[in-house]
Design a protein around this motif. Structure first.
Motif: not given
Lengths: 113, 122
Positions: B7-17, B40-50, B89-91, B119-120
């Motif tokens: 759970s959490g915000p679906g939209l975050v502004k650049p440079s924020e947390t 995490r998984q960018p839309p349409g891309k692969g998986l990255q362990w955070i 945006a890459t996040d 979405t950032v």
């Protein structure tokens, strides 16, 4: 980091036919002290999270159909779907958990021919 | 049956947390047999362990993100959290929480939460 590669990027197989996906790691995933390969396979359907299929490279997760099998050791691994069903259309990922950072392959998309 | 829900915000502004919480039900996050992680998984891309954590507070991060990531636990609420600061945006990605299966960090992920898209964008 251990780099995981998969081949092919995608494949289309007729219903009832065999599908084979390859996964290669840049480093050995076999831990000599327990003779286990630290590799898992996941299936991801659209809009869903990854679902575990195989761990220790060849141990099928409970509830996973036996048409799914994993094999390989060291740096080369294979996921085989012995008789493709419509429900198997998905993207398949391998993942190494030998060491951090844990890394995933880029995925292989499986479709029906 | 163990379930995880992000759970959490679906939209975050650049440079924020970016801040997300994973709520665990059907089991205790203080079970000594398990570690807990974020992928995490960018839309349409692969998986990255955070990164991952143990209920005691020990944390393990992907070096590629380590300088911006914090994972913490709230045992009283049976939750663990992810913060990623200075986002770009890459996040933008679907963020999943998952349990490591087994009494060691070096184990596979099972089960996974359903994921939440962050979405950032300004």
């Amino acid at each position: 980091d251990i780099v995981m590669t998969q081949s092919p990027d995608s494949l289309a197989v007729s219903l009832g036919e065999r599908a084979t996906i390859n996964c290669k790691s840049s480093q050995n995933l076999l831990y000599s002290s327990n003779n286990k390969n630290y590799l898992a396979w996941y299936q991801q359907k659209p809009g869903q999270p990854p679902q575990l299929l195989i761990y220790w490279a060849s141990t099928r997760e409970s509830g996973v159909p036996d048409r799914f099998s994993g094999s390989g050791s060291g740096t080369d691994f294979t996921l085989t779907i012995s008789s493709l069903q419509a429900a198997d259309v998905a993207v398949y990922y391998c993942q190494q958990y030998y060491t951090t950072p844990f890394t995933f392959g880029p995925g292989t998309k499986v479709d029906i021919k | 049956q163990l379930q995880l829900q992000e759970s959490g915000p679906g939209l975050v502004k650049p440079s924020e947390t970016l801040s997300l919480t994973c709520s665990v039900s059907g089991g205790s996050i203080t079970n000594a047999n398990y570690y807990w992680g974020w992928v995490r998984q960018p839309p349409g891309k692969g998986l990255q362990w955070i990164g991952s954590m143990y209920y005691s507070g020990s944390t393990y991060y992907n070096p590629s993100l380590k300088s911006r990531v914090t994972i913490s636990v709230d045992t009283s609420r049976n939750q663990f959290s992810l913060k990623v600061n200075s986002v770009t945006a890459t996040d933008t990605a679907i963020y999943y929480c998952a349990r490591h299966f087994g009494p060691a960090l070096d184990s596979w992920f099972d089960p996974w939460g359903l994921g939440t898209l962050v979405t950032v964008s300004s």
